[in-house]
Design a protein around this motif. Sequence first.
Motif, short mmCIF file in Angstrom:
data_model
loop_
_atom_site.label_atom_id
_atom_site.label_comp_id
_atom_site.label_asym_id
_atom_site.label_seq_id
_atom_site.Cartn_x
_atom_site.Cartn_y
_atom_site.Cartn_z
N ARG A 140 -6.15 -3.57 5.53
CA ARG A 140 -5.27 -2.43 5.79
C ARG A 140 -5.78 -1.20 5.06
NH1 ARG A 140 1.18 -1.15 5.08
NH2 ARG A 140 0.67 -0.87 2.87
N VAL B 242 -4.58 2.72 4.36
CA VAL B 242 -3.44 3.63 4.43
C VAL B 242 -3.94 5.04 4.12
CG1 VAL B 242 -1.15 4.19 3.55
CG2 VAL B 242 -1.88 1.79 3.70
N GLU C 230 -6.20 -2.57 10.25
CA GLU C 230 -4.86 -2.00 10.41
C GLU C 230 -4.84 -0.63 9.73
OE1 GLU C 230 -0.17 -2.86 9.19
OE2 GLU C 230 -1.76 -4.28 8.61
N VAL D 164 -2.65 2.75 8.75
CA VAL D 164 -1.31 3.28 8.55
C VAL D 164 -1.42 4.72 8.10
CG1 VAL D 164 0.88 3.04 7.29
CG2 VAL D 164 -0.44 1.00 7.92
N ARG E 133 4.65 13.94 11.89
CA ARG E 133 4.63 12.55 12.35
C ARG E 133 4.77 12.49 13.87
NH1 ARG E 133 8.22 11.55 8.10
NH2 ARG E 133 9.95 11.19 9.55
N GLY F 88 -1.19 8.15 19.21
CA GLY F 88 -0.92 6.73 19.01
C GLY F 88 -2.11 5.99 18.46
N ALA G 79 -2.12 4.24 15.41
CA ALA G 79 -1.89 3.90 14.00
C ALA G 79 -0.40 3.80 13.74
CB ALA G 79 -2.50 4.96 13.09
N GLU G 80 -0.05 2.92 12.82
CA GLU G 80 1.34 2.85 12.36
C GLU G 80 1.65 4.10 11.55
OE1 GLU G 80 4.03 0.24 9.22
OE2 GLU G 80 2.20 -0.65 10.08
N VAL G 81 2.83 4.65 11.75
CA VAL G 81 3.21 5.89 11.07
C VAL G 81 4.43 5.63 10.20
CG1 VAL G 81 3.88 8.30 11.35
CG2 VAL G 81 2.32 7.25 13.00
N ALA G 82 4.40 6.13 8.96
CA ALA G 82 5.51 5.93 8.03
C ALA G 82 5.77 7.23 7.27
CB ALA G 82 5.19 4.81 7.04
N TYR H 170 4.97 5.69 1.44
CA TYR H 170 4.03 4.60 1.22
C TYR H 170 4.75 3.36 0.73
CZ TYR H 170 0.22 1.90 -0.91
OH TYR H 170 -0.65 0.91 -1.27
N ASP I 288 -4.53 -2.94 -0.63
CA ASP I 288 -4.64 -1.78 0.24
C ASP I 288 -5.84 -0.93 -0.15
OD1 ASP I 288 -2.49 -2.10 1.96
OD2 ASP I 288 -1.11 -0.88 0.77
#
Length: 261
Positions: free
Chosen positions: A3, A5, A28, A30, A39, A44, A46-49, A52, A58
């Motif tokens: 992963r 990030v 992966e 993020v 955001r 599209g 990637a995972e978006v948050a 953290y 990581d």
Amino acid sequence: MERIVVVGAGHMGSVIVRGLLDGMPRVEVVVVEPSAERRASLDGGAEVAAAYEPRPDDLLVLAIPPQAFDSFADGLPPGACAQATVVSVMAGVRLETLASALGTGAVLRAMPNLASRVGQSMTVLCPGDQVSTGGMERAKGALSVIGKVLVVQDESLLDAATAVAGSGPALVAYLAQSFTDFARGAGFGTHDALLLTSQVLRGTADVLAEPGVTPESLYQQASTPHGTTAEGIATLREHRVGESVRAALEATTERARELAG
């Protein structure tokens, strides 16, 4: 699954994310971005948050403005980065500052440049003393998706890297403006003048990348005695263009030191 990030979805963060999605499809990815508007604008893949949420091992890439770092670090839960490898692309934030604020010695600094948007960045990467070989390779691999990576062990070299690699494209573009201005003044249209200049720069860069070629050997090879190129090189020397370029790089390096405190 590995992963990565990326914190910050500004210009550099977005470029790194696109590179990771295209170049490392089995990883992966993020994106952490506090701004709801930004955001919503992300592509599209990637995972978006909004914040953290740490996981062990990581690879954390900090692509936020330097002035936002204290707020980010203060908002982390205790020990959030203890098992992470952290790569900072923030200009001027020293390794010591990163390690102290994040509570880990597994920190690296990276200096990419604007050519990253076309996958041709010259990124200079410097690891902290506690970065493992595996962490170093992960960081280098992640940054390789946006171009070449040069690893240095001496953090002070990053100030010169800021001048040569970081500010270099803008300085070259400034010089390239003279080429395009001359071509347009000679009668070429704006598009053709830029085509002439950009292809000269691209081709010269490719030749310089060949084994055994140096800038000096290239311009000497092209300079037939009493020919057109020799006349041009002599004029550049007469006007001390080389000294002016070195002075610009020295000024940029000094400014990088000042900004880093």
